[in-house]
Design a protein around this motif. Structure first.
Motif, PDB file in Angstrom:
ATOM      1  N   ARG A   1     -23.974 -47.430  10.541  1.00 28.15           N
ATOM      2  CA  ARG A   1     -24.969 -47.636  11.358  1.00 28.15           C
ATOM      3  C   ARG A   1     -26.262 -48.225  10.772  1.00 28.15           C
ATOM      4  O   ARG A   1     -26.864 -49.063  11.404  1.00 28.15           O
ATOM      5  CB  ARG A   1     -25.567 -46.094  11.820  1.00 28.15           C
ATOM      6  CG  ARG A   1     -24.347 -45.636  12.901  1.00 28.15           C
ATOM      7  CD  ARG A   1     -24.772 -44.682  13.637  1.00 28.15           C
ATOM      8  NE  ARG A   1     -25.435 -43.624  12.845  1.00 28.15           N
ATOM      9  CZ  ARG A   1     -24.743 -42.333  12.322  1.00 28.15           C
ATOM     10  NH1 ARG A   1     -23.377 -42.254  12.599  1.00 28.15           N
ATOM     11  NH2 ARG A   1     -25.410 -41.455  11.656  1.00 28.15           N
TER      12      ARG A   1
ATOM     13  N   GLU B   1     -32.580 -41.813   9.619  1.00 24.15           N
ATOM     14  CA  GLU B   1     -31.949 -42.748  10.517  1.00 24.15           C
ATOM     15  C   GLU B   1     -32.955 -42.726  11.838  1.00 24.15           C
ATOM     16  O   GLU B   1     -33.581 -43.758  12.172  1.00 24.15           O
ATOM     17  CB  GLU B   1     -30.810 -42.487  10.791  1.00 24.15           C
ATOM     18  CG  GLU B   1     -30.133 -43.587  12.184  1.00 24.15           C
ATOM     19  CD  GLU B   1     -28.994 -43.138  12.692  1.00 24.15           C
ATOM     20  OE1 GLU B   1     -27.832 -43.406  12.022  1.00 24.15           O
ATOM     21  OE2 GLU B   1     -28.609 -42.208  13.563  1.00 24.15           O
TER      22      GLU B   1
ATOM     23  N   ASP C   1     -20.213 -42.972   8.249  1.00 26.70           N
ATOM     24  CA  ASP C   1     -20.787 -43.360   9.556  1.00 26.70           C
ATOM     25  C   ASP C   1     -22.151 -43.908   9.541  1.00 26.70           C
ATOM     26  O   ASP C   1     -22.644 -44.632   9.932  1.00 26.70           O
ATOM     27  CB  ASP C   1     -20.511 -42.301  10.541  1.00 26.70           C
ATOM     28  CG  ASP C   1     -20.698 -42.606  12.061  1.00 26.70           C
ATOM     29  OD1 ASP C   1     -20.204 -43.944  12.427  1.00 26.70           O
ATOM     30  OD2 ASP C   1     -21.068 -41.756  12.604  1.00 26.70           O
ATOM     31  N   TYR C   2     -23.042 -43.017   8.724  1.00 26.84           N
ATOM     32  CA  TYR C   2     -24.392 -43.392   8.522  1.00 26.84           C
ATOM     33  C   TYR C   2     -24.446 -44.857   7.799  1.00 26.84           C
ATOM     34  O   TYR C   2     -25.384 -45.535   8.339  1.00 26.84           O
ATOM     35  CB  TYR C   2     -25.178 -42.407   7.470  1.00 26.84           C
ATOM     36  CG  TYR C   2     -26.375 -42.689   6.991  1.00 26.84           C
ATOM     37  CD1 TYR C   2     -27.611 -42.551   7.949  1.00 26.84           C
ATOM     38  CD2 TYR C   2     -26.239 -43.086   5.735  1.00 26.84           C
ATOM     39  CE1 TYR C   2     -28.855 -42.947   7.327  1.00 26.84           C
ATOM     40  CE2 TYR C   2     -27.802 -43.401   5.167  1.00 26.84           C
ATOM     41  CZ  TYR C   2     -29.004 -43.301   5.917  1.00 26.84           C
ATOM     42  OH  TYR C   2     -30.009 -43.923   5.325  1.00 26.84           O
TER      43      TYR C   2
ATOM     44  N   ASP D   1     -22.515 -40.640  23.817  1.00 27.19           N
ATOM     45  CA  ASP D   1     -22.994 -41.704  22.930  1.00 27.19           C
ATOM     46  C   ASP D   1     -22.333 -43.156  23.047  1.00 27.19           C
ATOM     47  O   ASP D   1     -23.182 -44.263  22.937  1.00 27.19           O
ATOM     48  CB  ASP D   1     -22.746 -40.826  21.641  1.00 27.19           C
ATOM     49  CG  ASP D   1     -23.168 -41.853  20.249  1.00 27.19           C
ATOM     50  OD1 ASP D   1     -24.116 -42.501  20.489  1.00 27.19           O
ATOM     51  OD2 ASP D   1     -22.325 -41.887  19.422  1.00 27.19           O
TER      52      ASP D   1
ATOM     53  N   GLU E   1     -29.714 -43.523  20.455  1.00 22.15           N
ATOM     54  CA  GLU E   1     -28.358 -43.188  20.037  1.00 22.15           C
ATOM     55  C   GLU E   1     -28.535 -42.225  18.744  1.00 22.15           C
ATOM     56  O   GLU E   1     -27.704 -41.484  18.398  1.00 22.15           O
ATOM     57  CB  GLU E   1     -27.670 -44.605  19.314  1.00 22.15           C
ATOM     58  CG  GLU E   1     -26.372 -44.105  18.726  1.00 22.15           C
ATOM     59  CD  GLU E   1     -25.405 -45.758  18.397  1.00 22.15           C
ATOM     60  OE1 GLU E   1     -24.310 -45.282  17.953  1.00 22.15           O
ATOM     61  OE2 GLU E   1     -26.130 -46.524  18.418  1.00 22.15           O
ATOM     62  N   SER E   2     -29.633 -42.578  17.870  1.00 20.42           N
ATOM     63  CA  SER E   2     -29.786 -41.644  16.847  1.00 20.42           C
ATOM     64  C   SER E   2     -29.999 -40.165  17.266  1.00 20.42           C
ATOM     65  O   SER E   2     -29.300 -39.227  16.605  1.00 20.42           O
ATOM     66  CB  SER E   2     -31.025 -41.995  15.848  1.00 20.42           C
ATOM     67  OG  SER E   2     -30.951 -41.346  14.651  1.00 20.42           O
TER      68      SER E   2
ATOM     69  N   HIS F   1     -15.326 -42.961  13.063  1.00 15.36           N
ATOM     70  CA  HIS F   1     -15.620 -42.108  14.348  1.00 15.36           C
ATOM     71  C   HIS F   1     -14.082 -41.253  14.699  1.00 15.36           C
ATOM     72  O   HIS F   1     -14.337 -40.250  15.130  1.00 15.36           O
ATOM     73  CB  HIS F   1     -15.851 -42.833  15.351  1.00 15.36           C
ATOM     74  CG  HIS F   1     -17.141 -43.566  15.352  1.00 15.36           C
ATOM     75  ND1 HIS F   1     -17.644 -44.597  16.358  1.00 15.36           N
ATOM     76  CD2 HIS F   1     -18.137 -43.490  14.394  1.00 15.36           C
ATOM     77  CE1 HIS F   1     -18.996 -44.827  16.058  1.00 15.36           C
ATOM     78  NE2 HIS F   1     -19.203 -44.190  14.914  1.00 15.36           N
TER      79      HIS F   1
ATOM     80  N   HIS G   1     -26.662 -38.638  17.824  1.00 17.51           N
ATOM     81  CA  HIS G   1     -26.051 -38.296  16.528  1.00 17.51           C
ATOM     82  C   HIS G   1     -26.624 -36.895  15.917  1.00 17.51           C
ATOM     83  O   HIS G   1     -25.775 -35.981  15.384  1.00 17.51           O
ATOM     84  CB  HIS G   1     -26.241 -39.314  15.525  1.00 17.51           C
ATOM     85  CG  HIS G   1     -25.656 -40.564  15.582  1.00 17.51           C
ATOM     86  ND1 HIS G   1     -26.270 -41.795  15.335  1.00 17.51           N
ATOM     87  CD2 HIS G   1     -24.685 -41.081  16.443  1.00 17.51           C
ATOM     88  CE1 HIS G   1     -25.547 -42.704  15.714  1.00 17.51           C
ATOM     89  NE2 HIS G   1     -24.531 -42.304  16.546  1.00 17.51           N
TER      90      HIS G   1
ATOM     91  N   HIS H   1     -29.374 -38.477   8.364  1.00 19.07           N
ATOM     92  CA  HIS H   1     -29.628 -38.765  10.011  1.00 19.07           C
ATOM     93  C   HIS H   1     -31.016 -38.611  10.205  1.00 19.07           C
ATOM     94  O   HIS H   1     -31.563 -39.056  11.016  1.00 19.07           O
ATOM     95  CB  HIS H   1     -28.941 -37.283  10.662  1.00 19.07           C
ATOM     96  CG  HIS H   1     -27.482 -37.791  10.812  1.00 19.07           C
ATOM     97  ND1 HIS H   1     -26.583 -37.394   9.933  1.00 19.07           N
ATOM     98  CD2 HIS H   1     -26.697 -38.545  11.883  1.00 19.07           C
ATOM     99  CE1 HIS H   1     -25.242 -38.031  10.342  1.00 19.07           C
ATOM    100  NE2 HIS H   1     -25.311 -38.236  11.394  1.00 19.07           N
TER     101      HIS H   1
END
Length: 178
Positions: free
Chosen positions: A5, A148, A1-2, A63, A18-19, A81, A22, A145
């Motif tokens: 993105r 990000e 997922d990371y 989200d 959004e981050s 997801h 997460h 994360h």
């Protein structure tokens, strides 16, 4: 997922907010994992895990409703997801299935009385394994994360947020929800 993105330049589309979602979802999922690793499974631990799962799912919806018109989600990201969204439910279902009497007791059914006080497992899981698992989780989940969030924060300070959103995406998502 990371990686998805990163590929879709979250820092230039939906950005820091959004981050943060997460990061929030990771924190909401933590009680599920930590309860399974460190706590005796009783009504209290199962209630904690159930609440964590429900809160996590609400954040997933929040989200998506935020990001849908700001950043395209490729099919591989949508599939990822689906997998990530089912993990909390799977962990909770496993805990409930293996400790059904305590779960049922929360609702006043079954043979046992609910045991709510949270207690550490006795004996605890072996420390080397726990440390290895925690280090792996930090390396594979936490650090990406954090990177990000940092990327998003820097891009937002530079005024780049929103510059990567395809012009048609907001209109397309609006017409789908109408």
């Amino acid at each position: 997922d990371y990686l998805c993105r990163r590929y879709t330049n979250i820092e230039r589309t939906s950005g820091t907010k959004e981050s943060i979602f997460h990061m929030l979802m990771m924190m909401e999922g933590a009680p599920l994992v930590l309860a399974g690793l460190f706590l005796e499974m009783n009504a209290g631990a199962l209630a904690l895990m159930t609440a964590s799962t429900a809160i996590h799912e609400a954040t997933v919806v929040w989200d998506f409703s935020y990001a849908a018109d700001k950043r395209p989600a490729m099919p591989i990201e949508q599939h990822t997801h689906s997998f990530l969204e089912v993990l909390p439910f799977a962990l909770l279902a496993f805990a409930i299935a293996t400790h059904w009497d305590q779960f049922a007791s929360i609702f006043g059914i079954g043979k046992q009385r609910p045991d709510f006080p949270l207690r550490f497992k006795r004996p605890p899981l072996p420390m080397p394994g726990l440390l290895g698992l925690m280090a792996t989780m930090v390396a594979l989940v936490g650090l990406p994360h954090c990177e990000e969030l940092w990327r998003c924060w820097v891009a937002e300070r530079r005024g780049e947020k929103g510059t990567g959103t395809p012009a048609c995406l907001p209109e397309m998502m609006h017409s789908l929800s109408a």
